[in-house]
Scaffold this motif. Structure first.
Motif, PDB file in Angstrom:
ATOM      1  N   LYS A   1       0.859  -1.178   0.000  1.00 44.63           N
ATOM      2  CA  LYS A   1       0.000   0.000   0.000  1.00 44.63           C
ATOM      3  C   LYS A   1       0.902   1.237   0.000  1.00 44.63           C
ATOM      4  O   LYS A   1       1.837   1.330   0.797  1.00 44.63           O
ATOM      5  N   VAL A   2       0.622   2.164  -0.912  1.00 41.48           N
ATOM      6  CA  VAL A   2       1.438   3.375  -1.022  1.00 41.48           C
ATOM      7  C   VAL A   2       0.525   4.596  -1.000  1.00 41.48           C
ATOM      8  O   VAL A   2      -0.614   4.557  -1.449  1.00 41.48           O
ATOM      9  N   ALA A   3       1.048   5.686  -0.459  1.00 40.32           N
ATOM     10  CA  ALA A   3       0.279   6.932  -0.389  1.00 40.32           C
ATOM     11  C   ALA A   3       0.257   7.616  -1.746  1.00 40.32           C
ATOM     12  O   ALA A   3       1.276   7.710  -2.434  1.00 40.32           O
ATOM     13  N   THR A   4      -0.935   8.080  -2.142  1.00 40.67           N
ATOM     14  CA  THR A   4      -1.097   8.815  -3.407  1.00 40.67           C
ATOM     15  C   THR A   4      -1.974  10.043  -3.133  1.00 40.67           C
ATOM     16  O   THR A   4      -3.094  10.137  -3.641  1.00 40.67           O
ATOM     17  N   PRO A   5      -1.479  10.967  -2.348  1.00 36.75           N
ATOM     18  CA  PRO A   5      -2.305  12.111  -1.943  1.00 36.75           C
ATOM     19  C   PRO A   5      -2.757  12.957  -3.138  1.00 36.75           C
ATOM     20  O   PRO A   5      -1.957  13.301  -4.016  1.00 36.75           O
ATOM     21  N   GLU A   6      -4.072  13.221  -3.179  1.00 35.89           N
ATOM     22  CA  GLU A   6      -4.678  14.081  -4.212  1.00 35.89           C
ATOM     23  C   GLU A   6      -4.567  13.511  -5.622  1.00 35.89           C
ATOM     24  O   GLU A   6      -4.817  14.228  -6.592  1.00 35.89           O
ATOM     25  N   GLN A   7      -4.212  12.257  -5.758  1.00 34.38           N
ATOM     26  CA  GLN A   7      -4.091  11.641  -7.095  1.00 34.38           C
ATOM     27  C   GLN A   7      -5.378  10.829  -7.340  1.00 34.38           C
ATOM     28  O   GLN A   7      -5.525   9.728  -6.842  1.00 34.38           O
ATOM     29  N   LYS A   8      -6.307  11.403  -8.127  1.00 29.98           N
ATOM     30  CA  LYS A   8      -7.642  10.815  -8.216  1.00 29.98           C
ATOM     31  C   LYS A   8      -7.978  10.235  -9.587  1.00 29.98           C
ATOM     32  O   LYS A   8      -9.056   9.680  -9.774  1.00 29.98           O
ATOM     33  N   THR A   9      -7.083  10.352 -10.552  1.00 27.78           N
ATOM     34  CA  THR A   9      -7.315   9.749 -11.866  1.00 27.78           C
ATOM     35  C   THR A   9      -6.228   8.736 -12.154  1.00 27.78           C
ATOM     36  O   THR A   9      -5.129   8.795 -11.576  1.00 27.78           O
ATOM     37  N   ILE A  10      -6.516   7.834 -13.069  1.00 23.16           N
ATOM     38  CA  ILE A  10      -5.530   6.825 -13.457  1.00 23.16           C
ATOM     39  C   ILE A  10      -4.269   7.492 -13.990  1.00 23.16           C
ATOM     40  O   ILE A  10      -3.143   7.102 -13.658  1.00 23.16           O
ATOM     41  N   GLU A  11      -4.454   8.518 -14.796  1.00 21.96           N
ATOM     42  CA  GLU A  11      -3.301   9.199 -15.388  1.00 21.96           C
ATOM     43  C   GLU A  11      -2.438   9.844 -14.305  1.00 21.96           C
ATOM     44  O   GLU A  11      -1.205   9.770 -14.352  1.00 21.96           O
ATOM     45  N   ALA A  12      -3.110  10.455 -13.315  1.00 21.33           N
ATOM     46  CA  ALA A  12      -2.365  11.113 -12.237  1.00 21.33           C
ATOM     47  C   ALA A  12      -1.637  10.089 -11.378  1.00 21.33           C
ATOM     48  O   ALA A  12      -0.460  10.284 -11.019  1.00 21.33           O
ATOM     49  N   VAL A  13      -2.301   8.985 -11.051  1.00 21.75           N
ATOM     50  CA  VAL A  13      -1.669   7.930 -10.236  1.00 21.75           C
ATOM     51  C   VAL A  13      -0.508   7.306 -10.998  1.00 21.75           C
ATOM     52  O   VAL A  13       0.570   7.053 -10.440  1.00 21.75           O
ATOM     53  N   SER A  14      -0.709   7.063 -12.293  1.00 30.47           N
ATOM     54  CA  SER A  14       0.343   6.470 -13.121  1.00 30.47           C
ATOM     55  C   SER A  14       1.593   7.343 -13.121  1.00 30.47           C
ATOM     56  O   SER A  14       2.720   6.852 -12.935  1.00 30.47           O
ATOM     57  N   ALA A  15       1.409   8.650 -13.297  1.00 27.51           N
ATOM     58  CA  ALA A  15       2.552   9.570 -13.316  1.00 27.51           C
ATOM     59  C   ALA A  15       3.200   9.679 -11.940  1.00 27.51           C
ATOM     60  O   ALA A  15       4.431   9.708 -11.818  1.00 27.51           O
ATOM     61  N   PHE A  16       2.386   9.710 -10.899  1.00 29.72           N
ATOM     62  CA  PHE A  16       2.889   9.864  -9.537  1.00 29.72           C
ATOM     63  C   PHE A  16       3.733   8.662  -9.105  1.00 29.72           C
ATOM     64  O   PHE A  16       4.774   8.810  -8.465  1.00 29.72           O
ATOM     65  N   LEU A  17       3.276   7.452  -9.477  1.00 29.10           N
ATOM     66  CA  LEU A  17       3.961   6.224  -9.058  1.00 29.10           C
ATOM     67  C   LEU A  17       4.950   5.708 -10.104  1.00 29.10           C
ATOM     68  O   LEU A  17       5.619   4.700  -9.863  1.00 29.10           O
ATOM     69  N   HIS A  18       5.013   6.386 -11.252  1.00 30.33           N
ATOM     70  CA  HIS A  18       5.885   5.953 -12.352  1.00 30.33           C
ATOM     71  C   HIS A  18       5.566   4.520 -12.774  1.00 30.33           C
ATOM     72  O   HIS A  18       6.445   3.699 -13.020  1.00 30.33           O
ATOM     73  N   VAL A  19       4.260   4.253 -12.860  1.00 30.65           N
ATOM     74  CA  VAL A  19       3.752   2.951 -13.310  1.00 30.65           C
ATOM     75  C   VAL A  19       2.997   3.176 -14.617  1.00 30.65           C
ATOM     76  O   VAL A  19       2.156   4.081 -14.683  1.00 30.65           O
ATOM     77  N   PRO A  20       3.265   2.404 -15.670  1.00 25.28           N
ATOM     78  CA  PRO A  20       2.538   2.599 -16.931  1.00 25.28           C
ATOM     79  C   PRO A  20       1.024   2.500 -16.732  1.00 25.28           C
ATOM     80  O   PRO A  20       0.546   1.689 -15.920  1.00 25.28           O
ATOM     81  N   VAL A  21       0.287   3.329 -17.466  1.00 17.81           N
ATOM     82  CA  VAL A  21      -1.172   3.308 -17.370  1.00 17.81           C
ATOM     83  C   VAL A  21      -1.707   1.912 -17.665  1.00 17.81           C
ATOM     84  O   VAL A  21      -2.673   1.453 -17.040  1.00 17.81           O
ATOM     85  N   GLN A  22      -1.072   1.189 -18.599  1.00 17.26           N
ATOM     86  CA  GLN A  22      -1.529  -0.151 -18.967  1.00 17.26           C
ATOM     87  C   GLN A  22      -1.355  -1.158 -17.835  1.00 17.26           C
ATOM     88  O   GLN A  22      -1.919  -2.255 -17.889  1.00 17.26           O
ATOM     89  N   GLN A  23      -0.580  -0.799 -16.808  1.00 17.65           N
ATOM     90  CA  GLN A  23      -0.377  -1.701 -15.682  1.00 17.65           C
ATOM     91  C   GLN A  23      -1.311  -1.352 -14.519  1.00 17.65           C
ATOM     92  O   GLN A  23      -1.337  -2.052 -13.509  1.00 17.65           O
ATOM     93  N   CYS A  24      -2.064  -0.290 -14.676  1.00 10.50           N
ATOM     94  CA  CYS A  24      -3.063   0.087 -13.684  1.00 10.50           C
ATOM     95  C   CYS A  24      -4.429  -0.433 -14.133  1.00 10.50           C
ATOM     96  O   CYS A  24      -4.646  -0.715 -15.309  1.00 10.50           O
TER      97      CYS A  24
END
Length: 563
Positions: free
Chosen positions: A254-277
């Motif tokens: 479990k990782v903190a993603t403060p204020e990251q509410k879209t897939i695109e925002a979470v993907s960029a924040f965690l440096h994880v490809p959108v296709q892996q979300c």
């Protein structure tokens, strides 16, 4: 017809609320006038176009073996309740009460009435098949009527219904109607495609929509770049096999993603490809909660979800319901820990292939990484529930898919026994056994066709009607009605044109020539004869609506150009 006696109130300015070219030109050209949102009067020019379209429809329907009738607009609520659509059709169904407080439906379509009409008469296989049609005004209480005649609350439709003893008979009639529709739209000059479609509130399974290709179309057509495959985007199947990389499965965190509410925002924040979300979307399917999982770069296809569950109503849940199920708000939802909840989980095939994925942790501002299906969460179903995307493999295995926009102008359905079972419409077969009548249904948006044709045939000056549906074949304009030579020559031509059965609109108004020519461009009539100064020499100008320049013709020869 003398234009001085005609009613076509043209406008010089583009109406502010008209967004499409067809809507603008129909209003500016004096073809229609709005009475209320989504409700229009068809003025004389539009009425003549309607008559031409209806005649083509009638000819092809008759040739296909259908017979015309006319059913009432009002339908008793009881037969809609009998079919079940009184409850499932939705807010578009217009309901009224009579003076005795009895409920009625203002017909959006007529499956119930026609089934009620035939169920006591088509009682033997010897009376089948039968194919009937009507052309009639329909009513649907559209939430957002727009685009003029393309999406109104009151509209004119051709609806046909066929009745059969077996599937083979339905298939044969369905093909005849498919051919008839192709002939109709070809004769109307439309660039169209028949696509695989969803039956929606109509019921039934096999169905095709006929789409007029247009940039303003509300429907997206999916087609193959290398074959004749075409489907409505809602119905195009997606791949059911996605290869896994075989990488080792890491421990879920479990990782903190403060204020990251879209897939695109979470993907960029965690440096994880959108296709892996992957996204967790909460729906109510016939009143039950369903969680749909799709890959981060994909979107849920509501129609596929509805068809997978065999549901009548599929609605996206609101945020308060999400909090009830997930204990988190939108943007932090995920399937981990949902096993104990009263909710079904269905994952798209692409989600099943995700290794070490990322999803919401059901806690606001947190996500899980390294999430794997089967180990960290369970699903009840794996299915194709996403919208296809441009560049995906074509469902027929030939090439990839591309998108185009289209206006739905016709729809044909194999209803099967959807209505006959519900309304007890049965016949005795060859063995004396009762069987439900098998049905087909076939609709054309007659008034919508006016706009669809204009969207394809217009220029900056006005409409350009194909000859098959033009309100008149010839528009004759007198430049100066005060000139007796011009006036007398025009009168003689007008009489001769009528004798030759040439439909002619004769502009005999005492208006400036510029006004007459501007109106003529708006009207879009195929041929134009201009009676001007050359009339003293027995000459007139002849011009087609799309012609750049006029030709000088002798009076005795000019009408032959219009035949």
């Amino acid at each position: 017809m003398r234009q001085s006696q005609f009613f076509a109130p043209t406008l010089r300015e583009v109406p502010a609320d008209a967004d499409t070219k067809s809507h603008q030109l129909l209003l500016r050209g004096g073809y229609i006038k709005q009475n209320a949102a989504g409700i229009y009067s068809y003025l004389p020019l539009a009425k003549r176009v309607l008559m031409k379209i209806e005649q083509i429809v009638r000819e092809e329907m008759d040739y296909a073996g259908a017979v015309e009738l006319l059913m009432p607009t009002l339908a008793p609520a009881e037969i809609w309740q009998e079919s079940g659509r009184w409850y499932s059709y939705g807010a578009e169904l217009m309901r009224v009460k009579d003076r005795h407080q009895r409920d009625f439906v203002i017909g959006p379509t007529h499956e119930e009435i026609i089934t009620d009409l035939i169920r006591n008469d088509l009682n033997s296989y010897k009376k089948l098949p039968l194919n009937v049609y009507q052309i009639q005004t329909k009513f649907r209480d559209e939430k957002r009527p727009r685009f003029g005649l393309l999406r109104g609350r009151e509209f004119i439709m051709k609806d046909a219904y066929s009745f059969h003893a077996n599937q083979e008979s339905l298939d044969e009639t369905y093909q005849k109607m498919y051919t008839a529709y192709s002939n109709i739209f070809t004769r109307l000059g439309l660039n169209f495609r028949a696509v695989i479609a969803d039956s929606g509130a109509m019921g039934g399974k096999d169905t095709h929509e006929f789409m007029a290709l247009s940039e303003i179309g509300e429907d997206i057509i999916v087609y193959s770049t290398e074959s004749g495959y075409a489907a409505n985007i809602e119905m195009a199947p997606c791949p059911d096999i996605y290869e896994k990389t075989g990488k080792s499965l890491d421990q879920m965190q479990k990782v903190a993603t403060p204020e990251q509410k879209t897939i695109e925002a979470v993907s960029a924040f965690l440096h994880v490809p959108v296709q892996q979300c992957f996204k967790s979307m909460l729906y109510q399917v016939d009143g039950k909660f369903v969680v749909a999982l799709v890959r981060g770069d994909h979107e849920v296809n509501d129609i596929k979800l509805k068809n997978f569950f065999g549901a009548s109503v599929v609605e996206l849940a609101d945020e308060s319901q999400a909090v009830q199920i997930f204990s988190a708000n939108f943007g932090s939802l995920g399937p981990v820990g949902l096993q104990e909840k009263e909710v079904e989980i269905v994952a798209d095939y692409a989600v099943a292939a995700i290794e070490n994925g990322c999803c919401g942790a059901n806690e606001d501002g947190f996500h899980f990484i390294n999430v794997n299906m089967g180990r960290d969460y369970q699903v009840h179903h794996i299915a194709d529930i996403r919208l296809i995307q441009e560049g995906d493999p074509s469902p027929d295995g030939k090439g990839v898919v591309a998108f185009a926009r289209g206006i739905e102008i016709g729809h044909i359905f194999k209803l099967g026994t959807r209505y006959s079972e519900a309304m007890n419409a049965r016949f005795l077969d060859e063995n004396g056994k009762q069987q439900p009548i098998i049905m087909g249904c076939y609709g054309i948006g007659v008034s919508r066709l006016i706009s669809a044709i204009i969207e394809e045939y217009h220029d900056e000056k006005g409409i350009i009607w194909p000859k098959s549906v033009a309100p008149y074949r010839l528009h004759m304009i007198v430049v100066n009605m005060k000139d007796s030579v011009q006036r007398e020559l025009a009168e003689a031509l007008y009489q001769k044109a009528q004798a030759l059965n040439i439909e002619v609109l004769y502009d005999d108004r005492s208006e400036r020539a510029g006004v007459k020519f501007a109106d003529a461009d708006l009207f879009g009539i195929p041929y134009r004869i201009i009676v001007g100064k050359g009339s003293i020499n027995g000459e007139v100008e002849f011009k087609t609506r799309t012609g750049e320049v006029s030709e000088i013709c002798l009076v005795d020869e000019v009408l032959n150009r219009c035949l």
